[in-house]
Design a protein around this motif. Structure first.
Motif, PDB file in Angstrom:
ATOM      1  N   PRO A   1      -0.617  -2.453 -10.479  1.00  0.00           N
ATOM      2  CA  PRO A   1      -1.583  -1.389 -10.196  1.00  0.00           C
ATOM      3  C   PRO A   1      -1.090   0.007 -10.566  1.00  0.00           C
ATOM      4  O   PRO A   1       0.099   0.286 -10.505  1.00  0.00           O
ATOM      5  CB  PRO A   1      -1.805  -1.499  -8.689  1.00  0.00           C
ATOM      6  N   GLU A   2      -2.058   0.842 -10.937  1.00  0.00           N
ATOM      7  CA  GLU A   2      -1.812   2.245 -11.261  1.00  0.00           C
ATOM      8  C   GLU A   2      -2.841   3.098 -10.530  1.00  0.00           C
ATOM      9  O   GLU A   2      -3.952   2.639 -10.258  1.00  0.00           O
ATOM     10  CB  GLU A   2      -1.961   2.486 -12.770  1.00  0.00           C
ATOM     11  N   ARG A   3      -2.454   4.324 -10.210  1.00  0.00           N
ATOM     12  CA  ARG A   3      -3.423   5.268  -9.637  1.00  0.00           C
ATOM     13  C   ARG A   3      -4.572   5.409 -10.637  1.00  0.00           C
ATOM     14  O   ARG A   3      -4.347   5.535 -11.842  1.00  0.00           O
ATOM     15  CB  ARG A   3      -2.733   6.616  -9.421  1.00  0.00           C
ATOM     16  N   ALA A   4      -5.797   5.355 -10.164  1.00  0.00           N
ATOM     17  CA  ALA A   4      -6.967   5.440 -11.041  1.00  0.00           C
ATOM     18  C   ALA A   4      -6.986   6.780 -11.780  1.00  0.00           C
ATOM     19  O   ALA A   4      -6.344   7.748 -11.363  1.00  0.00           O
ATOM     20  CB  ALA A   4      -8.250   5.273 -10.231  1.00  0.00           C
TER      21      ALA A   4
ATOM     22  N   ARG B   1      -9.584   0.477  -2.578  1.00  0.00           N
ATOM     23  CA  ARG B   1     -10.025   1.786  -2.077  1.00  0.00           C
ATOM     24  C   ARG B   1      -9.712   1.890  -0.592  1.00  0.00           C
ATOM     25  O   ARG B   1     -10.021   0.976   0.172  1.00  0.00           O
ATOM     26  CB  ARG B   1     -11.534   1.973  -2.269  1.00  0.00           C
TER      27      ARG B   1
ATOM     28  N   LEU C   1      -7.843   5.547  -4.857  1.00  0.00           N
ATOM     29  CA  LEU C   1      -8.160   4.422  -5.723  1.00  0.00           C
ATOM     30  C   LEU C   1      -6.945   3.986  -6.544  1.00  0.00           C
ATOM     31  O   LEU C   1      -6.259   4.825  -7.139  1.00  0.00           O
ATOM     32  CB  LEU C   1      -9.296   4.788  -6.696  1.00  0.00           C
ATOM     33  N   PHE C   2      -6.696   2.658  -6.564  1.00  0.00           N
ATOM     34  CA  PHE C   2      -5.654   2.069  -7.403  1.00  0.00           C
ATOM     35  C   PHE C   2      -6.265   0.923  -8.204  1.00  0.00           C
ATOM     36  O   PHE C   2      -6.967   0.077  -7.643  1.00  0.00           O
ATOM     37  CB  PHE C   2      -4.481   1.579  -6.555  1.00  0.00           C
ATOM     38  N   ASP C   3      -6.003   0.933  -9.514  1.00  0.00           N
ATOM     39  CA  ASP C   3      -6.628  -0.031 -10.420  1.00  0.00           C
ATOM     40  C   ASP C   3      -5.652  -1.107 -10.886  1.00  0.00           C
ATOM     41  O   ASP C   3      -4.480  -0.828 -11.159  1.00  0.00           O
ATOM     42  CB  ASP C   3      -7.162   0.680 -11.675  1.00  0.00           C
TER      43      ASP C   3
ATOM     44  N   THR D   1     -10.319  -2.609  -8.189  1.00  0.00           N
ATOM     45  CA  THR D   1      -9.909  -1.323  -7.601  1.00  0.00           C
ATOM     46  C   THR D   1      -9.779  -1.483  -6.098  1.00  0.00           C
ATOM     47  O   THR D   1     -10.694  -1.992  -5.438  1.00  0.00           O
ATOM     48  CB  THR D   1     -10.946  -0.227  -7.909  1.00  0.00           C
TER      49      THR D   1
ATOM     50  N   LYS E   1     -11.511  -5.591 -13.968  1.00  0.00           N
ATOM     51  CA  LYS E   1     -10.820  -4.492 -13.281  1.00  0.00           C
ATOM     52  C   LYS E   1     -11.047  -4.639 -11.786  1.00  0.00           C
ATOM     53  O   LYS E   1     -12.180  -4.867 -11.341  1.00  0.00           O
ATOM     54  CB  LYS E   1     -11.359  -3.130 -13.753  1.00  0.00           C
TER      55      LYS E   1
ATOM     56  N   TYR F   1      -5.788  -4.004 -13.999  1.00  0.00           N
ATOM     57  CA  TYR F   1      -6.538  -4.497 -15.156  1.00  0.00           C
ATOM     58  C   TYR F   1      -6.034  -5.890 -15.512  1.00  0.00           C
ATOM     59  O   TYR F   1      -4.823  -6.121 -15.592  1.00  0.00           O
ATOM     60  CB  TYR F   1      -6.370  -3.567 -16.356  1.00  0.00           C
TER      61      TYR F   1
ATOM     62  N   GLY G   1      -7.950   9.729  -9.082  1.00  0.00           N
ATOM     63  CA  GLY G   1      -7.249   8.992  -8.024  1.00  0.00           C
ATOM     64  C   GLY G   1      -7.862   9.067  -6.651  1.00  0.00           C
ATOM     65  O   GLY G   1      -7.518   8.281  -5.768  1.00  0.00           O
TER      66      GLY G   1
END
Length: 840
Positions: A781-784, A751, A794-796, A749, A747, A798, A787
């Motif tokens: 990416p997706e908003r955590a 920031r 934060l955007f993750d 992220t 993962k 995977y 978030g």
């Protein structure tokens, strides 16, 4: 060679080539730094020594020597090592090899691993000091000196140096920085860094009786005649002789009596001073250990037949496998098997490390092991002070501790001959380090450490992690199963209570179903104890306005504030932000504010109302913050001073109480419906573990599970104790949708304080990662899930990697280059990319 000022003097390199050291420094830069070893240090320096070096223009850092060689760097001129701190290395080559593996596998820097590995007491601190500039002439200066500056200059006339703090005290202000800055500009003072050693040994004051009073009875009698009118001094002398029989045990007099024995007895401190001043008693100081010298118990621990079979099977499988999984149901007596294995390894002359998920939560196992192994055993965890942690580190180095019990950070201790690592409750999520780097999994790292030492690893659990169970089923690990409880203990009886049905029938009272209340009352009537589990602290998850629906949120994070009734405040459990509970809704002015959900505080209050005769306690992060708080609650419950103990997951681990016959799980759905592919596995583990606290002796326990979905498969499999069948169902899902252990997960992220920048950086990164030529799936990416944390968005991303061949290693290597390139771009220079390997 160097002159008096440390500057280089040319040497004939052909006759005496320079020696260099590659130094590991606690900075997030992906390499070691080369320094020149001064001629005077060449014989006293080697791999694993701590050294002081200058880093940049002003910083002074503690480093560890990683390599010694005679190859000067080509692209820059080397600085000399300033000082060697130890006669002997504090880190061994195997540890350094382990650090490099961890940095590579978990995608972080070697300096970050070193920072995590060394106890802070072994890292030096530097503090800024000021001294008078010897060339400063106030009369010739172009700048006037004001009154406050003159106070500092006058103080420096009397003192060689002052700290910033000293200056603040002199002037009666909090910060003296601006005044010192002005003096530096006026060239009146010089600023320098003084390096201080953090670790300080524990020093104890002792007293002994001086000759001739300690060697001649006549002299002692004459002394008492002399002191007959001074009763206070006479009392001190009598107390000393009562503790130390000087004529029968002169060696005890030489060792001395702790001074506090006299002062704690309420005897006069001034009279004691007089006896020392008059050469009757002598005061001296000795360095002592911070840990008690405990005797070991030589009595052999008897194993039941099924435990003997398990022990033999473990030994047989160690002949073929490096790692063995011990799958023993709760109460099967895994600890007794550990003790036998530890004793055998110690008797062979090797070291043993026993890892526990959270040391403060495993008081019972630690006290049991101390009784068996005494002072041979060290304990290493975060509740210890820095100095205590350094003493354990040095105890392992010196051979004082050949057996250590510790939490995940104990894998960094300086073992040189590990014979076995035991990872108890190996399924526990708390073995995973989330922040800061290295974000390692202690169980997996322990297996690698064991491989480096060519030793064995035993993983123990009643509910193994699916990765470990998969490795056992595929015969990568050995496997031993204990299916019986020790002694006459029976497995508990389960009751699944439907919250919705009780609510419809008006049987739900203060969050407790009818059957839960009945079982608690029955246990109280029999003077038995109850554990109530709810994995949410605070009074309630949040507050809400009944009129407009307003919910208080954290100013810095995308989360609701948790209501804490006892402190009358709302808190963020992510950043620590807190505010007082409003009297009216800030949005509409209504006074109809209500709490929503259930926390441990609320349950404690509800139980006190439902069972006023019961003594109720609570164990969560809020009640166990201080060093001995957990021990106090634990002692109260184990001694029977509490009837009901409410707690978070703290109460699911390592507790073994004879009188606990009822375990209540208040909100099982909260565990079950968490957005994580492991939610089924974790729910099975937590419910099984907490249920295992009930009826651990000859009384059958009761477990009440409150849920809105009583027909869920997890409850059926927990009640049946059918771990394998539930595992197979879950693994079929994971294989179908590409989840561990069938793939490797990473993962990343992004920031940043601006959401658009964090998102743009994550999109750019995802696109670049797609070009890495390995078999993979990239999601996002997706908003955590949360978030924003601490004002950072934060955007993750995977990544699911094929486990075959070198795929993970190739991907990590290329990913590292991409991240470095992105961080050099102006648009993303301030973006922080956090890489988490095996993130769950």
């Amino acid at each position: 060679m160097e002159d008096l000022f440390g500057d280089s003097i040319p040497l004939d390199e052909s006759t005496h080539p320079s020696t260099f050291a590659d130094v590991i420094l606690p900075v997030p830069i992906p390499r070691m730094f080369t320094y020149r070893i001064p001629r005077t240090m060449e014989k006293s320096i080697g791999i694993g020594h701590r050294v002081i070096v200058q880093f940049g223009r002003k910083k002074v850092l503690t480093g560890i020597i990683g390599k010694v060689h005679q190859k000067p760097p080509k692209d820059y001129e080397t600085k000399a090592i300033l000082e060697v701190l130890d006669d002997q290395p504090v880190v061994n080559p195997l540890q350094i090899k382990f650090w490099f593996w961890m940095a590579e596998y978990y995608c972080c820097q070697i300096g970050e691993v070193m920072n995590a590995a060394l106890p802070s007491g072994l890292k030096l601190s530097s503090e800024s000091k000021i001294q008078l500039n010897p060339t400063f002439d106030p009369e010739a200066s172009d700048f006037p000196i004001d009154d406050r500056e003159q106070i500092i200059l006058d103080a420096l006339e009397k003192n060689d140096a002052l700290t910033y703090e000293d200056c603040g005290k002199l002037l009666g202000i909090k910060s003296s920085y601006q005044i010192i800055k002005s003096l530096v500009i006026k060239e009146a003072v010089l600023v320098y860094e003084q390096v201080k050693e953090k670790y300080a040994p524990k020093v104890e004051s002792r007293i002994k009786l001086k000759a001739p009073y300690s060697t001649s009875k006549k002299a002692l009698e004459a002394l008492f005649d002399q002191l007959s009118k001074n009763t206070k001094q006479e009392e001190i002398l009598l107390k000393f002789l009562q503790e130390i029989p000087v004529f029968h045990a002169p060696e005890r007099n030489e060792k001395g009596l702790e001074k506090k024995v006299i002062t704690d007895a309420g005897l006069s401190p001034s009279s004691l001073k007089t006896l020392i001043k008059n050469d009757i008693l002598e005061e001296f100081k000795v360095i002592v250990s911070r840990f008690e010298n405990l005797p070991s118990d030589d009595r052999e621990i008897k194993l039941a037949d099924f435990q003997e079979e398990g022990l033999s099977s473990i030994k047989e499988q160690f002949d073929q496998k490096q790692t063995v999984l011990l799958h023993g149901i709760t109460g099967s007596g895994k600890t007794e098997i550990y003790i036998h294995l530890i004793r055998e390894v110690l008797d062979s002359g090797s070291q043993v490390l026993l890892l526990l998920p959270e040391i403060a939560l495993t008081t019972q196992i630690v006290s049991r092991l101390q009784k068996v192994f005494g002072s041979e055993m060290g304990i290493y965890h975060s509740k210890h002070s820095d100095n205590e942690r350094v003493e354990v580190w040095q105890g392992v180095l010196s051979g004082r501790f050949s057996f250590v019990v510790g939490v995940r950070s104990a894998i960094f201790l300086p073992f040189d001959s590990l014979g076995m690592i035991i990872v108890d409750e190996e399924h526990e999520p708390s073995y995973k380090q989330f922040d800061p780097a290295p974000r390692f999994q202690a169980r997996d790292a322990a297996i690698m450490l064991s491989w480096l030492h060519q030793s064995k690893t035993l993983l123990g659990s009643a509910t193994p992690s699916y990765e470990s169970f998969y490795n056992a089923r595929t015969q990568k690990y050995g496997y031993v199963h204990l299916s019986k409880r020790f002694g006459e203990a029976q497995l508990p009886e389960f009751h699944v209570a439907d919250i919705l049905v009780d609510k419809k029938k008006n049987l739900l009272k203060l969050d407790f179903t009818r059957i839960m209340r009945e079982k608690i009352q029955e246990a109280l009537d029999r003077q038995e104890q109850i554990l109530i589990f709810q994995n949410r602290r605070g009074y309630a998850p949040y507050m809400s306005c009944e009129e407009c629906g307003w919910i208080p949120e954290c100013e810095h994070c995308d989360v609701n504030l948790t209501y804490h009734q006892y402190s009358e405040e709302m808190r963020c459990h992510y950043c620590g932000f807190k505010e007082k509970v409003p009297r009216a809704c800030p949005a509409c002015g209504s006074h109809k504010l209500t709490t929503v959900g259930i926390g441990t505080e609320r349950l404690e209050e509800s139980l006190s109302l439902l069972f006023p005769e019961a003594r109720v306690g609570r164990m969560d992060l809020d009640t166990t913050r201080s060093k001995y708080a957990y021990q106090r609650i634990f002692d109260e419950f184990s001694s029977g001073n509490l009837d009901i103990l409410v707690g978070t997951q703290m109460i699911t681990k390592g507790l073994d109480f004879d009188r606990v016959t009822v375990v209540g799980i208040v909100d099982a759905d909260r565990i079950l419906y968490f957005p994580d592919f492991r939610s089924g596995e974790r729910a099975f583990q937590q419910i099984t573990q907490v249920a295992g606290r009930a009826g651990r002796r000859n009384r059958r326990g009761n477990v009440v599970i409150q849920t809105r979905r009583p027909d869920h498969e997890v409850f059926e499999k927990v009640i049946q104790g059918n771990f394998s069948e539930f595992y197979l169902t879950e693994m079929a899902e994971r294989k179908r949708f590409f989840y561990p252990p069938f793939v490797k997960n990473v993962k990343i992220t992004s920031r940043h304080k601006e959401a658009k920048v964090a998102e743009k950086a994550a999109i750019n990164l995802a696109n670049l990662l797609k070009d890495i030529p390995v078999k993979k799936i990239i999601l996002g990416p997706e908003r955590a899930l949360i978030g924003k944390i601490k004002n950072q968005y934060l955007f993750d991303i995977y990544i699911k990697l094929d486990r075959a061949g070198n795929t993970p290693a190739i991907f990590k290597h290329e990913m590292g280059k991409i991240l470095f390139e992105l961080n050099t771009q102006k648009a993303f220079k301030s973006v922080r990319f956090v890489v988490d390997v095996d993130p769950y």
